[in-house]
Design a protein around this motif. Structure first.
Motif, PDB file in Angstrom:
ATOM      1  N   MET A  75      41.693 -17.816 -41.955  1.00 15.07           N
ATOM      2  CA  MET A  75      41.163 -16.714 -41.162  1.00 15.07           C
ATOM      3  C   MET A  75      41.747 -15.402 -41.685  1.00 15.07           C
ATOM      4  O   MET A  75      42.946 -15.263 -41.862  1.00 15.07           O
ATOM      5  N   GLU A  76      40.908 -14.447 -41.920  1.00 17.63           N
ATOM      6  CA  GLU A  76      41.387 -13.174 -42.454  1.00 17.63           C
ATOM      7  C   GLU A  76      41.975 -12.295 -41.356  1.00 17.63           C
ATOM      8  O   GLU A  76      41.595 -12.388 -40.201  1.00 17.63           O
ATOM      9  N   ASP A  77      42.927 -11.489 -41.741  1.00 18.04           N
ATOM     10  CA  ASP A  77      43.523 -10.547 -40.798  1.00 18.04           C
ATOM     11  C   ASP A  77      42.563  -9.388 -40.576  1.00 18.04           C
ATOM     12  O   ASP A  77      42.039  -8.815 -41.524  1.00 18.04           O
ATOM     13  N   ILE A  78      42.341  -9.072 -39.320  1.00 17.89           N
ATOM     14  CA  ILE A  78      41.483  -7.952 -38.965  1.00 17.89           C
ATOM     15  C   ILE A  78      42.385  -6.784 -38.597  1.00 17.89           C
ATOM     16  O   ILE A  78      43.291  -6.921 -37.785  1.00 17.89           O
ATOM     17  N   ASN A  79      42.133  -5.668 -39.212  1.00 17.64           N
ATOM     18  CA  ASN A  79      42.940  -4.490 -38.952  1.00 17.64           C
ATOM     19  C   ASN A  79      42.481  -3.836 -37.659  1.00 17.64           C
ATOM     20  O   ASN A  79      41.348  -3.383 -37.546  1.00 17.64           O
ATOM     21  N   ARG A  80      43.366  -3.782 -36.681  1.00 15.29           N
ATOM     22  CA  ARG A  80      43.024  -3.254 -35.358  1.00 15.29           C
ATOM     23  C   ARG A  80      42.659  -1.770 -35.414  1.00 15.29           C
ATOM     24  O   ARG A  80      41.747  -1.325 -34.737  1.00 15.29           O
ATOM     25  N   LEU A  81      43.367  -0.994 -36.224  1.00 19.54           N
ATOM     26  CA  LEU A  81      43.065   0.434 -36.312  1.00 19.54           C
ATOM     27  C   LEU A  81      41.639   0.636 -36.810  1.00 19.54           C
ATOM     28  O   LEU A  81      40.886   1.428 -36.244  1.00 19.54           O
ATOM     29  N   LYS A  82      41.262  -0.102 -37.821  1.00 20.98           N
ATOM     30  CA  LYS A  82      39.910   0.011 -38.377  1.00 20.98           C
ATOM     31  C   LYS A  82      38.857  -0.345 -37.320  1.00 20.98           C
ATOM     32  O   LYS A  82      37.852   0.353 -37.175  1.00 20.98           O
ATOM     33  N   VAL A  83      39.115  -1.396 -36.555  1.00 23.76           N
ATOM     34  CA  VAL A  83      38.185  -1.826 -35.510  1.00 23.76           C
ATOM     35  C   VAL A  83      38.068  -0.763 -34.422  1.00 23.76           C
ATOM     36  O   VAL A  83      36.966  -0.413 -33.989  1.00 23.76           O
ATOM     37  N   VAL A  84      39.201  -0.234 -33.973  1.00 26.09           N
ATOM     38  CA  VAL A  84      39.185   0.775 -32.903  1.00 26.09           C
ATOM     39  C   VAL A  84      38.489   2.049 -33.382  1.00 26.09           C
ATOM     40  O   VAL A  84      37.731   2.667 -32.627  1.00 26.09           O
ATOM     41  N   LEU A  85      38.696   2.439 -34.617  1.00 27.11           N
ATOM     42  CA  LEU A  85      37.986   3.612 -35.149  1.00 27.11           C
ATOM     43  C   LEU A  85      36.478   3.402 -35.067  1.00 27.11           C
ATOM     44  O   LEU A  85      35.746   4.301 -34.644  1.00 27.11           O
ATOM     45  N   VAL A  86      36.016   2.221 -35.428  1.00 30.86           N
ATOM     46  CA  VAL A  86      34.577   1.924 -35.351  1.00 30.86           C
ATOM     47  C   VAL A  86      34.107   1.945 -33.904  1.00 30.86           C
ATOM     48  O   VAL A  86      33.078   2.543 -33.584  1.00 30.86           O
ATOM     49  N   GLU A  87      34.865   1.304 -33.028  1.00 30.39           N
ATOM     50  CA  GLU A  87      34.490   1.273 -31.606  1.00 30.39           C
ATOM     51  C   GLU A  87      34.400   2.671 -31.007  1.00 30.39           C
ATOM     52  O   GLU A  87      33.543   2.942 -30.163  1.00 30.39           O
ATOM     53  N   LYS A  88      35.279   3.551 -31.445  1.00 34.08           N
ATOM     54  CA  LYS A  88      35.306   4.921 -30.920  1.00 34.08           C
ATOM     55  C   LYS A  88      34.409   5.874 -31.717  1.00 34.08           C
ATOM     56  O   LYS A  88      34.386   7.075 -31.457  1.00 34.08           O
ATOM     57  N   LYS A  89      33.691   5.307 -32.708  1.00 36.38           N
ATOM     58  CA  LYS A  89      32.774   6.096 -33.541  1.00 36.38           C
ATOM     59  C   LYS A  89      33.496   7.250 -34.231  1.00 36.38           C
ATOM     60  O   LYS A  89      33.020   8.375 -34.275  1.00 36.38           O
ATOM     61  N   ARG A  90      34.661   6.930 -34.778  1.00 39.07           N
ATOM     62  CA  ARG A  90      35.468   7.893 -35.515  1.00 39.07           C
ATOM     63  C   ARG A  90      35.681   7.367 -36.932  1.00 39.07           C
ATOM     64  O   ARG A  90      35.615   6.171 -37.177  1.00 39.07           O
ATOM     65  N   THR A  91      35.967   8.269 -37.839  1.00 35.19           N
ATOM     66  CA  THR A  91      36.193   7.882 -39.222  1.00 35.19           C
ATOM     67  C   THR A  91      37.672   8.017 -39.589  1.00 35.19           C
ATOM     68  O   THR A  91      38.425   8.722 -38.906  1.00 35.19           O
ATOM     69  N   ALA A  92      38.027   7.369 -40.671  1.00 31.26           N
ATOM     70  CA  ALA A  92      39.386   7.498 -41.176  1.00 31.26           C
ATOM     71  C   ALA A  92      39.654   8.947 -41.581  1.00 31.26           C
ATOM     72  O   ALA A  92      40.758   9.462 -41.397  1.00 31.26           O
ATOM     73  N   ARG A  93      38.643   9.611 -42.105  1.00 36.43           N
ATOM     74  CA  ARG A  93      38.791  11.018 -42.487  1.00 36.43           C
ATOM     75  C   ARG A  93      39.091  11.883 -41.259  1.00 36.43           C
ATOM     76  O   ARG A  93      39.960  12.755 -41.293  1.00 36.43           O
ATOM     77  N   TRP A  94      38.362  11.645 -40.164  1.00 32.75           N
ATOM     78  CA  TRP A  94      38.622  12.363 -38.913  1.00 32.75           C
ATOM     79  C   TRP A  94      40.071  12.143 -38.478  1.00 32.75           C
ATOM     80  O   TRP A  94      40.780  13.099 -38.127  1.00 32.75           O
ATOM     81  N   LEU A  95      40.515  10.889 -38.521  1.00 33.08           N
ATOM     82  CA  LEU A  95      41.870  10.582 -38.090  1.00 33.08           C
ATOM     83  C   LEU A  95      42.898  11.265 -38.987  1.00 33.08           C
ATOM     84  O   LEU A  95      43.887  11.820 -38.494  1.00 33.08           O
ATOM     85  N   SER A  96      42.644  11.280 -40.284  1.00 37.94           N
ATOM     86  CA  SER A  96      43.603  11.931 -41.184  1.00 37.94           C
ATOM     87  C   SER A  96      43.699  13.427 -40.893  1.00 37.94           C
ATOM     88  O   SER A  96      44.790  13.995 -40.922  1.00 37.94           O
TER      89      SER A  96
END
Length: 78
Positions: free
Chosen positions: A1-22
């Protein structure tokens, strides 16, 4: 089973991008990219700021099955 990155999932759920977060965090986009790919992890202070920016409980960024975690806490308290 692959590790799912929680930050990546929450960003998608909140409709935000990694660029926005940076931009919000004042860090290089490559830093957030590393956080989202598990190449490195944010420190606790950064996690608190991320949770605040995304309007989530910090546990949601740390616990893989957050909803099941909450349900088990309720069940165990009875």
């Amino acid at each position: 089973m692959e590790d799912i990155n929680r930050l990546k999932v929450v960003l998608v759920e909140k409709k935000r991008t990694a660029r926005w977060l940076s931009m919000q965090m004042g860090v290089n986009p490559s830093t957030v990219s590393k956080w989202c790919t598990n190449s490195s992890q944010p420190d606790v202070a950064s996690l608190l700021k991320i949770a605040d920016l995304l309007e989530v409980d910090i546990k949601e960024l740390l616990v893989k099955e957050y909803e099941q975690f909450l349900l088990s806490k309720i069940k165990n308290s009875r």
